[in-house]
Structures are given as C-alpha cells and as structure tokens.
Design a protein around this motif. Structure first.
Motif, PDB file in Angstrom:
ATOM      1  N   LYS A  68       0.815  -1.043   0.158  1.00 49.53           N
ATOM      2  CA  LYS A  68      -0.079  -0.089   0.117  1.00 49.53           C
ATOM      3  C   LYS A  68       0.822   1.208   0.114  1.00 49.53           C
ATOM      4  O   LYS A  68       0.359   2.221  -0.346  1.00 49.53           O
ATOM      5  N   THR A 110      -3.265  -9.091   4.597  1.00 49.28           N
ATOM      6  CA  THR A 110      -3.493  -8.469   5.901  1.00 49.28           C
ATOM      7  C   THR A 110      -4.643  -7.626   5.731  1.00 49.28           C
ATOM      8  O   THR A 110      -5.214  -7.725   4.527  1.00 49.28           O
ATOM      9  N   ARG A 155      -3.824 -12.678  13.854  1.00 50.77           N
ATOM     10  CA  ARG A 155      -3.368 -11.388  14.162  1.00 50.77           C
ATOM     11  C   ARG A 155      -3.668 -11.152  15.630  1.00 50.77           C
ATOM     12  O   ARG A 155      -4.880 -11.375  16.081  1.00 50.77           O
ATOM     13  N   HIS A 194       1.221  -6.042  14.084  1.00 51.04           N
ATOM     14  CA  HIS A 194       1.490  -4.896  13.423  1.00 51.04           C
ATOM     15  C   HIS A 194       1.384  -3.813  14.365  1.00 51.04           C
ATOM     16  O   HIS A 194       0.228  -3.323  14.792  1.00 51.04           O
ATOM     17  N   GLY A 231       5.287  -4.391  10.094  1.00 49.21           N
ATOM     18  CA  GLY A 231       5.937  -3.021   9.454  1.00 49.21           C
ATOM     19  C   GLY A 231       6.153  -2.084  10.498  1.00 49.21           C
ATOM     20  O   GLY A 231       6.387  -2.309  11.693  1.00 49.21           O
ATOM     21  N   GLY A 232       6.407  -0.887  10.178  1.00 50.93           N
ATOM     22  CA  GLY A 232       6.884   0.240  10.890  1.00 50.93           C
ATOM     23  C   GLY A 232       8.270   0.078  11.157  1.00 50.93           C
ATOM     24  O   GLY A 232       8.740   0.753  12.023  1.00 50.93           O
ATOM     25  N   GLU A 304       6.967  -6.963   7.482  1.00 49.28           N
ATOM     26  CA  GLU A 304       6.144  -6.374   6.534  1.00 49.28           C
ATOM     27  C   GLU A 304       6.598  -4.963   6.151  1.00 49.28           C
ATOM     28  O   GLU A 304       5.733  -3.890   6.240  1.00 49.28           O
ATOM     29  N   GLY A 306       6.971  -1.163   4.715  1.00 49.93           N
ATOM     30  CA  GLY A 306       6.557  -0.457   3.438  1.00 49.93           C
ATOM     31  C   GLY A 306       7.365   0.681   3.179  1.00 49.93           C
ATOM     32  O   GLY A 306       8.176   0.685   2.238  1.00 49.93           O
ATOM     33  N   ARG A 307       7.411   1.715   3.966  1.00 55.22           N
ATOM     34  CA  ARG A 307       7.948   2.897   3.903  1.00 55.22           C
ATOM     35  C   ARG A 307       9.480   2.768   3.721  1.00 55.22           C
ATOM     36  O   ARG A 307      10.300   3.229   2.757  1.00 55.22           O
ATOM     37  N   TYR A 408       4.662   6.413   0.646  1.00 53.15           N
ATOM     38  CA  TYR A 408       3.326   6.996   0.999  1.00 53.15           C
ATOM     39  C   TYR A 408       3.000   8.242   0.479  1.00 53.15           C
ATOM     40  O   TYR A 408       1.760   8.802   0.284  1.00 53.15           O
TER      41      TYR A 408
HETATM   42  C1  LIG Z   1       0.596  -0.725   6.545  1.00 50.44           C
HETATM   43  C2  LIG Z   1       0.986  -2.023   7.024  1.00 50.44           C
HETATM   44  C3  LIG Z   1       2.323  -2.298   6.835  1.00 50.44           C
HETATM   45  C4  LIG Z   1       3.504  -1.489   6.449  1.00 50.44           C
HETATM   46  O1  LIG Z   1       3.741  -0.365   7.397  1.00 50.44           O
HETATM   47  P1  LIG Z   1       5.130   0.672   6.841  1.00 50.44           P
HETATM   48  O2  LIG Z   1       4.737   1.488   8.109  1.00 50.44           O
HETATM   49  O3  LIG Z   1       5.019   1.182   5.950  1.00 50.44           O
HETATM   50  O4  LIG Z   1       6.459  -0.292   7.353  1.00 50.44           O
HETATM   51  C5  LIG Z   1       2.785  -3.516   7.329  1.00 50.44           C
HETATM   52  N1  LIG Z   1       1.662  -4.164   7.886  1.00 50.44           N
HETATM   53  C6  LIG Z   1       0.530  -4.029   8.011  1.00 50.44           C
HETATM   54  C7  LIG Z   1      -0.450  -4.989   8.534  1.00 50.44           C
HETATM   55  C8  LIG Z   1       0.280  -2.866   7.458  1.00 50.44           C
HETATM   56  O5  LIG Z   1      -1.068  -2.351   7.650  1.00 50.44           O
END
Ligand SMILES: *Cc1c(COP(=O)(O)O)cnc(C)c1O
Length: 441
Positions: A68, A110, A155, A194, A231-232, A304, A306-307, A408
């Motif tokens: 995403k 997810t 989860r 997450h 993620g995060g 997971e 993303g950023r 993002y």
């Molecule tokens: C959005 C999301 C991520 C990605 O998060 P980032 O902050 O971009 O790393 C990973 N897992 C889940 C379930 C998410 O909703």
C-alpha cells in the motif's frame, strides 16, 4: 526572517537526476505536468539489506513488501527477481502482485475484515492470510470447504494500546479452538502483529511473547512455524542536527497564514530500515537474543516493511506555473495538487526541503521566501505551508523537486480533482552511465 532549512538526505541517483536539466527537459517535453520518478534499483538495495539481516543471523524468514505504500509495478518486478514476498490487502493489490511475477505462496494478505473474494483468492493461490476476527475465521472456514487448505496467521491485538486490529486474548483462545476443529482446511501457521510507531523494544518484546504462544500452539498440534512482526521500520529523511534545530526554532510565523501543526512525522530517527531489523533480532530477553530464540525454536520471522523499502527510491516533480507576492513572502503555484504529497492530508506537512530546479536561460540569483500551492481552487491545497528559501524567484517552466516521496507520499491520496490526470510514474535506470526513463506500466 528566520526559517530553518531541512535539506533532504538524498541518494546519488536523485541528485544526479535533479541536477540534469537536459534530462528533465526531455521528460517534461514527453510528459508535461507533474510526475513521479522512481528508482527500482534503490528499492532492490533496501530489500536485499533486510534479507541479509536475516541470513547473516541464520534466521529463516520472509520480507513482505507492504504494497500500500506505493502503487508502482516496478517494485514488484524487483521483488520477484529477489525471490521475495508482498503484503496486500485488496483483490486488486493481489492481482497486481500476481501479474508482476509474485507467486501466490509469496503473497501475504493482511488488513481488516477481508472480502470473501480475497479470502477465496488467497486459498486458491496458496497465500498466507492474517485472520483478524472470529467472524472472518468462520467465513474462511465456509469458503475453504471447496478450495485448497488456507494458510493463516492469527493477528494479535497490541498489548499497551487500543487497536481495531487483532484478537484479544479471549477471542484468540476461541479462534485456536475453532482452528483445531477444522485443521484439514485451515493451516494455522503462526501469529502476527503490526504496531504503530517505530520503536525497536515493543516489537522485540511482543515477538518474544508470541514465540511462547507458538511453542504452546505446537504442543497443541498446530503446524505453527512462523511469526510476523509487521511493518513500521523507521526512515531518516534529514540529518539529526537539522531536525533538532528545526524543532527548537519551530514557530507558526515560518508557515504561510501562520498555520499551526500538531504533529510531524519524525523525519530523523534511528535505527532505521534494515538496521532496525538487526536491532530487533539482537534484542535480548533472559538468556539470549531474539535471533537465537527463533533459530532454536525453528520459527520463521515474517516482516512487512513498506516505507522503509521505498526510502530514497523516488522523487516528485511539479512544474512551476507562477509566482506572486503574498506579504513579505511569496507563493509558488505548481501544476499538480497537494494530494500528491499525502502528508498534507493528515493535517501535517512533508518537511524535507523542496528544491527549485531552474530551467532555461540563467538569471540573476536574488533569494526569495515562498510557500508552494497547488493548481486548484482550494485555499487549503498547499504542498508546502513552510516558507522555503529559494535561491531566486521561481518562474514558469522551472520545476520544484520533492525528495524521497516514494513511501506513502506520492500516490496514497491522489485524486483526479479538477479532472486533472494523475501524475505518471517514470522509472529511472542507468545504462552505460546514462540516465534512461520509461513509464511504469
Ligand atoms: C501498513 C502496514 C504495513 C507497512 O507499514 P510501514 O509503516 O510502511 O512499514 C505492514 N503491515 C501491515 C499490517 C500494515 O497495515
């Protein structure tokens, strides 16, 4: 007038592109209007760094790219080449991953309550689906009577914050009980979470705790073999000194219309990206590190990001359409909309300094201070409320480059407001030392 600068930390490809006005002119002739430039090889570099943190510690695992964070196809091709995985949350995202060479068994699903179509697709393709609620589990059980077995993670709700995602401990017990009754259809592969924020410690602690749950689930007869920490992963956009100075000097007078902001993304933090994964894996509890505990229990670690995978892998270009004086500062208006910088839609601001790319004949350099507005009729359509110091007055035909926008910023909130076309994404590669661009398809 005082204003702090926040120069972006940029990768070499990005500085090379934005200082090559001939290359940018070619792009502008073929693709007039705003556009996003993306650099898949930076993404691949970031992705491999995550894989290496796992392999260096001999921890089994999979890096699921949180799709995403950016809609381009080019990232998916890189992941396919690296035998990587993708995290999706909708049917179109699932299809997009498949269409770009990601096999179903390398897709994770997810998100909140999934549609029947998405659950069905996951089962058919052997994807792993994170179940988020008891009613979702019941639908999965019904749907998989006519499909292959469905691999799931359960989860789990975060401990110290209220979240709409995951099972509380009571419902988790009920879910496990139900999974056991239908174990031919539903393969309980493990647990996931997450978390908000970008801290190492809560992730490590939660992983240690769930590792105990994994062991218990195995004793109860489940195949349970993996753990997803979500993620995060943190990113760093500016230097520590600049960020500290910015925060110390922060004042509404630095922004157009004296706009006040309640919060900003932490544009400097550490550890970041793959190093943050390393720090999580090296966190200790009792006898040893998380990496050791995972190895000993033979549990695969899923993540997971993303950023963090997109860090440094994109920049956005907006043609200047005009400049005017507002008060003691000016306003640059660009072709395009603030929807192409998502942070502006969270009552916040994307803070790394935008850069003026001067096009055409050279001109005297007389610095000006200016904010940057979009080409719509909305007072609030502002890309940068902060008054930026430009080396000279921006003029029609120049470009404004926003650094590091792939994660993002570029496409999360874009719309066709005013019937303007969405900015195209252009893939940048280097061939024999030359910059090449093509459209992401
Ligand atoms: C959005 C999301 C991520 C990605 O998060 P980032 O902050 O971009 O790393 C990973 N897992 C889940 C379930 C998410 O909703």
């Amino acid at each position: 007038m005082m204003t702090s600068t926040l120069p972006a930390l940029e990768r070499p490809w990005a500085t090379a592109v934005r200082s090559n006005s001939e290359f940018l002119l070619q792009i502008q002739r073929a693709m007039p209007g705003p556009c996003h430039l993306i650099h898949p090889s930076t993404f691949a570099h970031n992705y491999r760094a995550f894989q290496q943190e796992l392999s260096r510690r001999q921890v089994q695992g999979k890096v699921y790219y949180g799709k995403k964070a950016n809609k381009a196809s080019a990232w998916l091709r890189e992941i396919a080449l690296l035998e990587g995985a993708v995290d999706v949350a909708s049917v179109p995202e699932f299809v997009h991953a498949l269409a770009n060479g990601i096999r179903g068994d390398m897709i994770g699903v997810t998100g909140a309550a999934k549609s029947d179509e998405l659950i069905w697709l996951a089962a058919q393709h052997g994807a792993t689906l994170a179940i988020d609620a008891l009613d979702e589990l019941e639908r999965a059980i019904t749907l998989t009577r006519k499909t292959a077995a469905l691999r799931i993670l359960l989860r789990v709700q975060p401990e110290n914050s209220i979240s709409r995602f995951g099972f509380n401990s009571e419902d988790l017990k009920a879910a496990l009980h139900r999974c056991h009754q239908v174990r031919k259809q539903i393969v309980m592969e493990g647990f996931s979470f997450h978390l908000d924020g970008y801290a190492v410690e809560p992730r490590a602690q939660f992983a240690f705790r769930l590792l105990e749950q994994v062991k218990q689930a195995r004793e109860a007869g489940f195949p349970c073999s993996s753990l997803s920490i979500g993620g995060g992963f943190a990113c760093r956009y500016v230097s520590e000194e600049d960020w500290a100075r910015f925060n110390a000097e922060l004042h509404p007078g630095q922004f157009h219309a004296e706009k006040k902001f309640e919060r900003f993304y932490p544009y400097f933090q550490g550890p970041t990206g793959a190093s943050m994964l390393g720090a999580i894996l090296d966190s200790t509890q009792g006898a040893g590190s998380l990496a050791e505990a995972l190895r000993q229990a033979d549990v695969a670690l899923y993540l997971e990001p993303g950023r963090a995978l997109l860090d440094g892998a994109g920049l956005s270009l907006f043609p200047v359409q005009g400049y005017k004086r507002i008060a003691e500062y000016g306003m640059v208006t660009v072709a395009g909309l603030s929807m192409s910088l998502s942070e502006q839609w969270k009552n916040s601001e994307f803070l790394p300094d935008p850069v003026l790319v001067q096009m055409g004949d050279s001109r005297p350099q007389v610095p000006v201070m200016a904010a940057i507005g979009g080409a719509s009729c909305m007072e609030y359509d502002v890309l940068t409320w902060r008054k930026i110091r430009f080396p000279t007055q921006p003029r029609y035909g120049d470009l404004i480059a926003y650094p590091n926008t792939a994660g993002y910023q570029m496409d999360k909130n874009e719309s066709e407001f005013h019937q303007l076309a969405l900015p195209p994404k252009l893939v940048i590669t280097e061939e024999n030392g030359k910059l090449i661009w093509r459209r992401d398809q």
